[in-house]
Design a protein around this motif. Structure first.
Motif, PDB file in Angstrom:
ATOM      1  N   LEU A 184       0.797  -1.218   0.000  1.00  0.00           N
ATOM      2  CA  LEU A 184       0.000   0.000   0.000  1.00  0.00           C
ATOM      3  C   LEU A 184       0.832   1.272   0.000  1.00  0.00           C
ATOM      4  N   LEU A 185       0.214   2.311  -0.541  1.00  0.00           N
ATOM      5  CA  LEU A 185       0.686   3.694  -0.360  1.00  0.00           C
ATOM      6  C   LEU A 185      -0.350   4.410   0.495  1.00  0.00           C
ATOM      7  N   ARG A 186       0.113   5.078   1.560  1.00  0.00           N
ATOM      8  CA  ARG A 186      -0.780   5.846   2.428  1.00  0.00           C
ATOM      9  C   ARG A 186      -0.366   7.313   2.393  1.00  0.00           C
ATOM     10  N   TYR A 187      -1.343   8.183   2.158  1.00  0.00           N
ATOM     11  CA  TYR A 187      -1.090   9.618   2.010  1.00  0.00           C
ATOM     12  C   TYR A 187      -1.884  10.361   3.076  1.00  0.00           C
ATOM     13  N   THR A 188      -1.186  11.117   3.903  1.00  0.00           N
ATOM     14  CA  THR A 188      -1.820  11.926   4.952  1.00  0.00           C
ATOM     15  C   THR A 188      -1.614  13.396   4.630  1.00  0.00           C
ATOM     16  N   SER A 189      -2.691  14.169   4.609  1.00  0.00           N
ATOM     17  CA  SER A 189      -2.587  15.596   4.279  1.00  0.00           C
ATOM     18  C   SER A 189      -3.728  16.353   4.947  1.00  0.00           C
ATOM     19  N   VAL A 190      -3.627  17.681   4.910  1.00  0.00           N
ATOM     20  CA  VAL A 190      -4.648  18.562   5.473  1.00  0.00           C
ATOM     21  C   VAL A 190      -5.245  19.388   4.341  1.00  0.00           C
ATOM     22  N   SER A 195      -9.696  20.037   7.245  1.00  0.00           N
ATOM     23  CA  SER A 195     -10.013  18.622   7.400  1.00  0.00           C
ATOM     24  C   SER A 195      -8.749  17.792   7.220  1.00  0.00           C
ATOM     25  N   LEU A 196      -8.647  16.748   8.018  1.00  0.00           N
ATOM     26  CA  LEU A 196      -7.500  15.840   7.955  1.00  0.00           C
ATOM     27  C   LEU A 196      -7.892  14.632   7.110  1.00  0.00           C
ATOM     28  N   VAL A 197      -7.030  14.255   6.166  1.00  0.00           N
ATOM     29  CA  VAL A 197      -7.333  13.151   5.257  1.00  0.00           C
ATOM     30  C   VAL A 197      -6.228  12.108   5.331  1.00  0.00           C
ATOM     31  N   ILE A 198      -6.650  10.845   5.462  1.00  0.00           N
ATOM     32  CA  ILE A 198      -5.733   9.703   5.358  1.00  0.00           C
ATOM     33  C   ILE A 198      -6.303   8.802   4.274  1.00  0.00           C
ATOM     34  N   CYS A 199      -5.597   8.678   3.159  1.00  0.00           N
ATOM     35  CA  CYS A 199      -6.094   7.837   2.073  1.00  0.00           C
ATOM     36  C   CYS A 199      -5.044   6.801   1.694  1.00  0.00           C
ATOM     37  N   GLU A 200      -5.513   5.655   1.199  1.00  0.00           N
ATOM     38  CA  GLU A 200      -4.642   4.526   0.896  1.00  0.00           C
ATOM     39  C   GLU A 200      -5.066   3.885  -0.418  1.00  0.00           C
ATOM     40  N   ARG A 201      -4.123   3.222  -1.061  1.00  0.00           N
ATOM     41  CA  ARG A 201      -4.418   2.404  -2.229  1.00  0.00           C
ATOM     42  C   ARG A 201      -3.291   1.407  -2.439  1.00  0.00           C
ATOM     43  N   SER A 202      -3.594   0.324  -3.144  1.00  0.00           N
ATOM     44  CA  SER A 202      -2.568  -0.663  -3.465  1.00  0.00           C
ATOM     45  C   SER A 202      -1.660  -0.141  -4.569  1.00  0.00           C
ATOM     46  N   LEU A 203      -0.395  -0.495  -4.479  1.00  0.00           N
ATOM     47  CA  LEU A 203       0.568  -0.192  -5.535  1.00  0.00           C
ATOM     48  C   LEU A 203       0.685  -1.410  -6.437  1.00  0.00           C
ATOM     49  N   LYS A 204       0.482  -1.191  -7.730  1.00  0.00           N
ATOM     50  CA  LYS A 204       0.526  -2.282  -8.699  1.00  0.00           C
ATOM     51  C   LYS A 204       1.597  -2.006  -9.743  1.00  0.00           C
ATOM     52  N   ASN A 205       1.959  -3.051 -10.482  1.00  0.00           N
ATOM     53  CA  ASN A 205       2.989  -2.906 -11.507  1.00  0.00           C
ATOM     54  C   ASN A 205       2.585  -1.928 -12.597  1.00  0.00           C
ATOM     55  N   GLN A 207       1.355   0.882 -12.298  1.00  0.00           N
ATOM     56  CA  GLN A 207       1.623   2.270 -11.902  1.00  0.00           C
ATOM     57  C   GLN A 207       3.105   2.616 -11.979  1.00  0.00           C
ATOM     58  N   ASN A 208       3.933   1.628 -12.277  1.00  0.00           N
ATOM     59  CA  ASN A 208       5.390   1.841 -12.354  1.00  0.00           C
ATOM     60  C   ASN A 208       5.976   2.323 -11.032  1.00  0.00           C
ATOM     61  N   GLY A 209       5.298   2.054  -9.927  1.00  0.00           N
ATOM     62  CA  GLY A 209       5.802   2.442  -8.621  1.00  0.00           C
ATOM     63  C   GLY A 209       6.640   1.337  -8.017  1.00  0.00           C
ATOM     64  N   PRO A 210       7.036   1.481  -6.768  1.00  0.00           N
ATOM     65  CA  PRO A 210       7.817   0.430  -6.087  1.00  0.00           C
ATOM     66  C   PRO A 210       6.984  -0.837  -5.956  1.00  0.00           C
TER      67      PRO A 210
END
Length: 757
Positions: A184-190, A195-205, A207-210
Motif C-alpha cells: 500500500l501507499l498511504r497519504y496523509t494531508s490537510v 479537514s485531515l485526510v488519510i487515504c490509501e491504495r494498493s501499488l501495482k505494476n 503504476q510503475n511504482g515500487p
C-alpha cells in the motif's frame, strides 16, 4: 446526528448544483469546439492533436518510485477517495438492518454494482481529529483481522503531508481459506478547510511504482482508493467519513466461502463499522461523566480492551494466530490419521513460549515446552449462529469433555502436566462471572468458574475448580451479517497478568444466500442425518424467520500445552476431542434448526400450542382472583389473543415450578429479553441463579405467603441476566397460578419497569 444529516444534505445539494452547472458548461463548450473543428483543414487538425498530446504530458508528472512519482499517485488517490467519501463515484445504498436513531453508530452504506466490495460510513465521535487519525492508523489495534502493518518508508511532501509505503497482512477468518496481504501507499494531508485526510491504495505494476514480491501463504489482495476524512467539529469532536474499497480475490477460496469475499455487508461489519465502534469506545472511556453505581466504567472497559488484545489480537498466543498457523511463527503441521477432517499443528519455538509467559511471577517455570493446536471447519445449515453459540456458552457440559478440562487446567499449573485419564477430576457445575463489556454490549468478557472434584493418590475425593477467561461476541440475533465468537482460555485462580493464555473456541461466520455450491472436501454438512432422541432440546421458532442465516461456516480451534515427549499422545487426544465437539455441534444444530422444530409437534411456537394458551388463561384468571384487577387491558378475548397480549406485555412475566429448587418454565418476550436467553435455555435456569444472596433470602422468605395468601408484592432491587448483566426493577408481583381444578400449577412473577443497569 441531526446536525450531521443536515450538513450531508447541504453538501449534496451544493454538489448537485455544481454538477448541473458543469454539465451545462461542458455541453456548450463541446458544441462550440465541434463547430470550430468542422471548418478547419486537415493540416490544422494534426497540429491540434500534437498540442493536445503535449498538454497531456505536461499535466501528469511521471508515475514511478521517485518522490515526484509517488506524490502523483498520492494526489490521484486523494482525489478518487474524496469522490467516494463525499461524492457519487460509487453507487451507495443503505446498509441493511441498520437502525437510525441516537444509539446508532452513524450512517452506514454499502456499494451496489462496483468493482470489488466497498462500504462507507459517517459518524460523530468525541475525539479531536489528530487523535482520531492516530487511532485509525494503528489498524491492528481495532481491526481484528489485521495481523501486522509494517511501515517501510516515509516521505514528507511539500504541502506538509506524508507519504508512507506499507505492507499489511490480514488473518484468514477460517481454516478453509488463505490469508491476505496488501502492498500500500498511504497519504496523509490537510485540506484547505482544515479537514485531515488519510487515504490509501494498493501499488501495482501498472503504476510503475515500487513493488513488493509475493509472500508465501498469502494471497495478494487489492485496496482501491480508500481512507478517512476527519472534519473538526464546533465545540470539540470530529465528523469522520470512512471508505473501505477492496478486491479480496474471491477466486482463491472454495466457492461455498466466496460470499465472505464478495459481500460489502461483511466488509462493512468487519472493517468500517469496527473502526467507528472502536472510536466510540475510546471516546466513551475518556468522557468524565461515565460513572455508575458499579464503579468507574472506563477502567473496566480498559481492562476489557487489554484482555481482548491478549486473547484475540496478539500475534503471540492469540486465537487468530493459532487458527492460521503461520510457519514464521513456528507452527508446523503433523500428519493425520488417515482422515483429513482435523488439522493438527505443533509449535515449540522459543518465541511462542515466551509470548505465552509460561513462567510465573513466583519464579517457578511450567514444564510444558510446546503447544499443539487442533482445528477444523464445518458448514452449518438452517441454524442461527447467535442461537447456537448461546447454547454452547450456557450448556458447556453438552460438548466439553471433563478430562480435557482437567488436562488443560493442569497444563497451566506449576508442576507436572501428566494426563491420567479419569483420575484427574470431573468438572460439572458452571458459574459465569461477568468481567466487562463494550458500550453497545456487542462483546463482553467473563470468567467461567468450573466446579468439580478430583481424586487424590490415596483415592480420596477433593474439591476442585478451574477458571476460564471467555470472550463472547455476535450474540445479537437481530444483527446483520455479524460474526459470532465464543473464545476461552484457562487461567490460574490468581488471574495474574503473567498467566499464560492458550485461547480455544468457536467462530461462526454467516454466509449470504446465493447459488448453491458443493461443500469442499474438508467441510462437514449439518444437514446429514442425525439421531436426536425424544428428550431433545425444547426450542422456539425464533430462528425460523432468519433466512439470511441459513448457511454459515463454523471454525473450531483448541490449543493445548504439553511436554514434547508426549506429542503423539496429546495429538491423538486432541484430534478425538475436536471430532467429538463436531458431533455434538451437529446434534445441537439439528435440534435447533427450524426444519427439525416443524417436524416435532412438541417444539412448535409457544404462541401456537394449546398448552401455552391454557397457561395464559390460568395466569390471567389467577391474577384477577388474588389481586382483584385485570392483568391485561382486555381479558374478554379468546385464549389465542390472550396469549398474544401476554407475550407482548411490556413487563417481564415468568413462571417457575413449585419445587424445592424452582426452575423457570415459561416467559413472555420481555422476560426473555430481561434474562438474555431463549426458550431453548430458559428451562435450565433456576430461579435462585438470577438473584444474589440478599435478594434470594428476601424472595424465599415470601414463598410461604405466596402459597398461603396467593400473592405477594416485593420491593425493587437488582437481579442478574443469564449473561451476568445487572437488571434493576421497580417491584415484583408474585402470585400462585391455579389450574382448572384450582390446584396450584406454578408461581408467576412480574418484574415491573425493569431495565439494564
Amino acid at each position: 446526528m441531526n446536525k450531521l444529516l443536515m450538513e450531508e444534505i447541504d453538501r449534496l445539494q451544493k454538489q448537485v448544483s455544481q454538477l448541473v452547472y458543469e454539465n451545462g458548461y461542458f455541453r456548450q463548450h463541446t458544441t462550440q469546439n465541434t463547430k470550430q473543428q468542422a471548418i478547419k483543414d486537415t493540416s490544422c487538425e494534426s497540429a491540434v492533436r500534437s498540442g493536445q498530446q503535449h498538454n497531456l504530458i505536461t499535466q501528469h508528472p511521471p508515475r514511478d518510485a521517485s518522490p515526484a512519482g509517488l506524490l502523483s499517485i498520492a494526489e490521484e488517490t486523494l482525489e478518487e477517495f474524496l469522490s467516494k467519501a463525499t461524492g457519487t463515484a460509487v453507487e451507495w445504498v443503505q446498509m441493511p438492518g441498520m437502525k437510525p436513531g441516537p444509539d446508532s453508530i452513524g450512517i452506514v452504506a454499502i456499494s451496489h454494482g462496483c468493482n470489488g466490495v466497498a462500504a462507507r460510513a459517517c459518524g460523530l465521535v468525541g475525539l479531536e481529529p489528530t487523535r482520531v487519525a492516530e487511532i485509525l492508523k494503528d489498524r491492528p489495534l481495532w481491526f481484528r483481522d489485521c495481523r501486522a502493518v509494517d511501515v517501510l518508508n516515509v516521505l514528507p511532501t511539500a504541502n506538509g503531508g506524508t507519504i508512507e509505503l506499507l505492507y499489511m497482512q490480514l488473518y484468514a477468518p477460517t481454516t478453509l481459506a488463505p490469508a491476505r496481504d496488501f502492498w500500500l501507499l498511504r497519504y496523509t494531508s490537510v485540506l484547505e478547510d482544515s479537514s485531515l485526510v488519510i487515504c490509501e491504495r494498493s501499488l501495482k505494476n501498472t503504476q510503475n511504482g515500487p513493488s513488493m514480491p509475493p509472500v508465501q501463504h498469502f494471497v495478494r489482495a487489492e485496496m482501491l482508493p480508500s481512507g478517512y476524512l476527519i472534519r473538526p467539529c464546533e465545540g470539540g469532536g470530529s465528523i469522520i467519513h470512512i471508505v473501505d474499497h477492496m478486491n479480496l480475490e474471491p477466486w482463491s477460496v472454495p466457492e461455498v466461502l466466496r460470499p465472505l469475499y464478495e459481500s460489502s455487508k461483511v466488509l462493512s461489519q468487519k472493517t468500517t463499522m469496527a473502526a467507528l465502534r472502536h472510536l466510540r469506545q475510546i471516546s466513551h472511556e475518556v468522557s468524565p461523566s461515565n460513572v455508575s453505581g458499579w464503579g468507574r466504567r472506563p477502567s473496566a472497559l480498559r481492562a476489557l480492551s487489554q484482555r481482548l488484545s491478549r486473547l484475540i489480537y496478539s500475534t503471540k498466543g492469540g486465537f487468530n494466530e493459532a487458527l492460521n498457523g503461520f510457519t514464521d511463527e513456528g507452527w508446523t503441521t503433523i500428519g493425520n490419521d488417515g482422515v483429513d477432517d482435523v488439522t493438527i499443528l505443533v509449535n515449540s519455538s522459543p518465541d511462542k513460549l515466551m509470548g505465552l509467559n509460561l513462567s510465573f511471577a513466583n519464579g517457578f517455570p511450567s514444564v510444558s515446552n510446546a503447544v499443539l493446536c487442533a482445528k477444523a471447519s464445518m458448514l452449518l445449515q438452517n441454524v442461527h449462529p447467535a442461537i447456537l453459540l448461546r447454547f454452547l456458552r450456557e450448556h458447556r457440559s453438552e460438548w466439553a469433555d471433563n478430562n480435557m478440562d482437567a488436562y488443560t487446567a493442569a497444563a497451566i499449573k506449576v508442576g507436572p502436566c501428566s494426563f491420567s485419564g479419569s483420575r484427574v477430576g470431573n468438572y460439572g457445575g458452571q458459574v459465569i462471572l461477568p468481567l466487562a463489556h463494550t458500550i453497545e454490549h456487542e462483546e463482553f468478557l467473563e470468567v467461567i468458574k468450573l466446579e468439580g472434584v478430583a481424586h487424590s493418590p490415596d483415592d480420596t475425593i477433593m474439591p476442585r475448580e478451574m477458571f476460564l477467561l471467555q470472550l463472547c461476541s455476535g450474540m445479537d440475533e437481530n444483527a446483520v451479517g455479524t460474526c459470532a465468537e465464543l473464545i476461552s482460555a484457562p487461567i490460574d485462580a490468581s488471574f495474574a497478568d503473567d498467566a499464560p493464555l492458550l485461547p480455544s473456541g468457536f467462530r461462526i461466520i454467516p454466509l449470504e444466500s446465493g447459488k448453491e455450491a458443493s461443500s469442499p472436501n474438508r467441510t462437514l454438512d449439518l444437514a446429514s442425518s442425525l439421531d436426536v432422541g425424544p428428550s431433545g432440546n425444547r426450542a422456539s421458532d425464533e430462528c425460523a424467520g432468519n433466512s439470511s442465516y441459513m448457511r454459515s461456516v463454523m471454525t473450531i480451534a483448541f490449543e493445548f500445552a504439553f511436554e514434547s515427549h508426549m506429542q503423539e499422545h496429546v495429538a491423538a487426544m486432541a484430534r478425538q476431542y475436536v471430532r467429538s465437539i463436531i458431533s455434538s455441534v451437529q446434534r445441537v444444530g439439528l435440534a435447533l434448526s427450524p426444519s427439525h422444530l416443524s417436524s416435532h409437534a412438541g417444539l412448535r411456537s409457544p404462541l401456537g400450542t394449546p398448552e401455552a394458551q391454557t397457561l395464559a388463561h390460568w395466569i390471567c384468571n389467577s391474577y384477577r382472583c388474588y389481586l382483584g384487577v385485570e392483568l391485561l387491558k382486555s381479558n374478554n378475548e379468546g385464549n389465542e389473543s390472550l396469549l398474544k397480549s401476554l407475550w407482548h406485555h411490556s413487563d417481564a412475566i415468568l413462571c417457575c415450578t413449585l419445587k424445592a429448587l424452582p426452575v423457570f418454565t415459561f416467559s413472555n418476550q420481555a422476560g426473555l429479553d430481561m434474562l438474555e436467553t431463549t426458550l431453548v435455555a430458559l428451562q435450565d435456569i433456576p430461579l435462585e441463579k438470577i438473584f444474589d444472596d440478599h435478594e434470594r433470602k428476601i424472595l424465599f422468605s415470601e414463598f410461604p405467603q405466596i402459597i398461603q395468601q396467593g400473592f405477594a408484592c416485593l420491593q425493587g432491587g437488582i437481579c442478574l441476566s443469564s449473561m451476568g448483566r445487572p437488571v434493576s426493577y421497580e417491584r415484583v408481583v408474585a402470585w400462585k397460578v391455579l389450574n382448572e381444578e384450582e390446584n396450584a400449577h406454578c408461581i408467576c412473577f412480574m418484574f415491573m419497569n425493569w431495565s439494564f443497569v
